[in-house]
Design an enzyme around this catalytic site. Structure first.
Site, PDB file in Angstrom:
ATOM      1  N   ASP A  18       0.876  -1.178   0.000  1.00 50.34           N
ATOM      2  CA  ASP A  18       0.000   0.000   0.000  1.00 50.34           C
ATOM      3  C   ASP A  18       0.915   1.230   0.000  1.00 50.34           C
ATOM      4  O   ASP A  18       2.136   1.114   0.189  1.00 50.34           O
ATOM      5  CB  ASP A  18      -0.894  -0.007   1.254  1.00 50.34           C
ATOM      6  CG  ASP A  18      -1.809   1.208   1.342  1.00 50.34           C
ATOM      7  OD1 ASP A  18      -2.401   1.586   0.315  1.00 50.34           O
ATOM      8  OD2 ASP A  18      -1.929   1.804   2.436  1.00 50.34           O
ATOM      9  N   SER A  19       0.306   2.392  -0.154  1.00 47.96           N
ATOM     10  CA  SER A  19       1.081   3.629  -0.046  1.00 47.96           C
ATOM     11  C   SER A  19       1.599   3.832   1.380  1.00 47.96           C
ATOM     12  O   SER A  19       2.577   4.551   1.578  1.00 47.96           O
ATOM     13  CB  SER A  19       0.193   4.817  -0.423  1.00 47.96           C
ATOM     14  OG  SER A  19      -0.940   4.853   0.431  1.00 47.96           O
ATOM     15  N   CYS A  81      -4.451  -1.597  -1.844  1.00 49.24           N
ATOM     16  CA  CYS A  81      -4.614  -0.155  -2.038  1.00 49.24           C
ATOM     17  C   CYS A  81      -5.556   0.021  -3.225  1.00 49.24           C
ATOM     18  O   CYS A  81      -5.257  -0.448  -4.331  1.00 49.24           O
ATOM     19  CB  CYS A  81      -3.252   0.468  -2.352  1.00 49.24           C
ATOM     20  SG  CYS A  81      -3.314   2.208  -2.759  1.00 49.24           S
ATOM     21  N   GLU A 160      -2.567   8.026   8.668  1.00 51.69           N
ATOM     22  CA  GLU A 160      -1.107   7.909   8.725  1.00 51.69           C
ATOM     23  C   GLU A 160      -0.553   8.597   9.972  1.00 51.69           C
ATOM     24  O   GLU A 160       0.397   8.124  10.580  1.00 51.69           O
ATOM     25  CB  GLU A 160      -0.458   8.552   7.481  1.00 51.69           C
ATOM     26  CG  GLU A 160      -0.604   7.772   6.202  1.00 51.69           C
ATOM     27  CD  GLU A 160       0.245   6.501   6.132  1.00 51.69           C
ATOM     28  OE1 GLU A 160       1.427   6.549   6.483  1.00 51.69           O
ATOM     29  OE2 GLU A 160      -0.297   5.457   5.714  1.00 51.69           O
ATOM     30  N   CYS A 192     -11.107   2.810   0.210  1.00 52.72           N
ATOM     31  CA  CYS A 192      -9.683   3.096   0.444  1.00 52.72           C
ATOM     32  C   CYS A 192      -9.304   2.299   1.679  1.00 52.72           C
ATOM     33  O   CYS A 192     -10.045   2.301   2.674  1.00 52.72           O
ATOM     34  CB  CYS A 192      -9.472   4.592   0.675  1.00 52.72           C
ATOM     35  SG  CYS A 192      -7.818   5.009   1.322  1.00 52.72           S
ATOM     36  N   HIS A 194      -7.192   2.720   3.937  1.00 56.02           N
ATOM     37  CA  HIS A 194      -6.931   3.453   5.179  1.00 56.02           C
ATOM     38  C   HIS A 194      -8.213   3.605   6.016  1.00 56.02           C
ATOM     39  O   HIS A 194      -8.141   3.739   7.241  1.00 56.02           O
ATOM     40  CB  HIS A 194      -6.394   4.860   4.876  1.00 56.02           C
ATOM     41  CG  HIS A 194      -4.918   4.916   4.559  1.00 56.02           C
ATOM     42  ND1 HIS A 194      -4.407   4.475   3.368  1.00 56.02           N
ATOM     43  CD2 HIS A 194      -3.861   5.348   5.296  1.00 56.02           C
ATOM     44  CE1 HIS A 194      -3.083   4.660   3.373  1.00 56.02           C
ATOM     45  NE2 HIS A 194      -2.729   5.181   4.533  1.00 56.02           N
TER      46      HIS A 194
HETATM   47  N1  DGL Z   1      -4.823   3.208   0.984  1.00 51.22           N
HETATM   48  C1  DGL Z   1      -4.936   3.726  -0.321  1.00 51.22           C
HETATM   49  C2  DGL Z   1      -6.191   3.308  -1.044  1.00 51.22           C
HETATM   50  O1  DGL Z   1      -6.717   2.261  -0.736  1.00 51.22           O
HETATM   51  C3  DGL Z   1      -4.516   5.091  -0.685  1.00 51.22           C
HETATM   52  C4  DGL Z   1      -4.454   6.202   0.268  1.00 51.22           C
HETATM   53  C5  DGL Z   1      -3.524   7.232  -0.314  1.00 51.22           C
HETATM   54  O2  DGL Z   1      -2.321   6.964  -0.322  1.00 51.22           O
HETATM   55  O3  DGL Z   1      -4.022   8.278  -0.791  1.00 51.22           O
HETATM   56  O4  DGL Z   1      -6.644   3.950  -1.946  1.00 51.22           O
END
Ligand code: DGL
Length: 280
Positions: A18-19, A81, A160, A192, A194
């Site tokens: 993931d990011s 992600c 984050e 997302c 997150h």
């Molecule tokens: N966790 C990521 C997603 O599922 C991206 C969040 C990000 O880095 O903007 O899209």
């Protein structure tokens, strides 16, 4: 085209990326559903957030990461992600043929099946909404209902930063969730990885009549089936977990320890040169 060599065996780890820390919401479901599988998790925190970046840039990051995970011997990849899946999933599968590569797709289909109001809300990044994967998913599964696409610009950064229960998060969530409710949404899809870490706050703002869908458990189940199908399921033995970040390992370790509720140590990866990534 690059093919991993030698062919990975069932004992090889699964690569998850993931990011940043968001993909840990998928990691924990995989660890729960497939407790004998080892996992290498890679957080590209040098480039988080992915959401506001152009799809081509996220695609370049994703390819470099997958290459790295395959060099470490992974037998399957989970793009944990939604943004990277939107940007790169199709290309990754073409570039690494034969390698099981799973991605995240907003859970529009199950949401469309349970909505009573005929309106569903999807929370995701601008890049996810811009991708063809999302358009195709909506076209396929939600042609007869209304879909409210809600970007949540600050949410990945707030997760984050580790402030999951703060006033800042509650304020942000009100700003993102209420417009969907005003449109009549009775199901909200977390698009997302997150966002599951603030699902309690989302539920609080949404109220009891609204269902909130986290697709991570379904992805973990799907991964189990895919591994069996490829003869790559590890049926016994103790899982080994390792965590890598392109950012600061001590920071990632602290974040992951909080989010997963058990001690995590992390190592840095410094393999991402600007050339590999097509410029930064
Ligand atoms: N966790 C990521 C997603 O599922 C991206 C969040 C990000 O880095 O903007 O899209």
């Amino acid at each position: 085209m690059t093919a991993p060599s030698p062919a990975p065996a069932a004992d090889a780890p699964i690569g998850v990326f993931d990011s940043g820390v968001g993909g840990l919401s998928v990691w924990r479901e995989i660890a729960r559903a497939l407790p004998t599988e080892s996992i290498i998790y890679l957080a590209d925190q040098a480039h988080v957030p992915y959401g506001p970046r152009p799809l081509a840039e996220v695609s370049a990051f994703s390819e470099a990461i997958v290459r790295h995970l395959l060099d470490r011997g992974c037998k399957a990849i989970v793009v944990a992600c939604n943004t990277a899946s939107a940007a790169a999933l199709k290309d990754l599968r073409a570039r690494f043929p034969g390698m099981p590569i799973l991605g995240m797709e907003p859970a529009v289909k199950p949401a469309a099946a349970i909505t009573r109001s005929g309106v569903i809300g999807v929370m995701a990044t601008p890049a996810t909404f811009a991708g063809r994967l999302y358009q195709a998913t909506v076209g396929r599964h939600a042609a007869s209902i209304r879909v409210v696409s809600q970007t949540c610009p600050r949410l990945a950064d707030l997760v984050e930063s580790g402030s999951l229960d703060s006033h800042r998060v509650d304020d942000a969530l009100r700003g993102y969730v209420r417009p969907m409710l005003d449109e009549g949404a009775d199901v909200i899809v977390l698009g997302c990885t997150h966002y599951p870490f603030v699902i309690d706050g989302i539920r609080r703002v949404a109220g009891e009549g609204v269902q909130v869908i986290d697709p991570a458990p379904a992805i973990a189940r799907h991964l189990g089936n895919v591994l069996v199908h490829h003869g790559l399921a590890r049926l016994a033995g103790a899982a080994e977990y390792s965590f890598l970040t392109t950012g600061e390992p001590s920071r990632f370790a602290a974040q992951a320890t909080t989010l997963l509720g058990s001690p995590v140590t992390a190592r840095a990866v410094s393999w991402l040169s600007p050339t590999q990534l097509g410029g930064q």
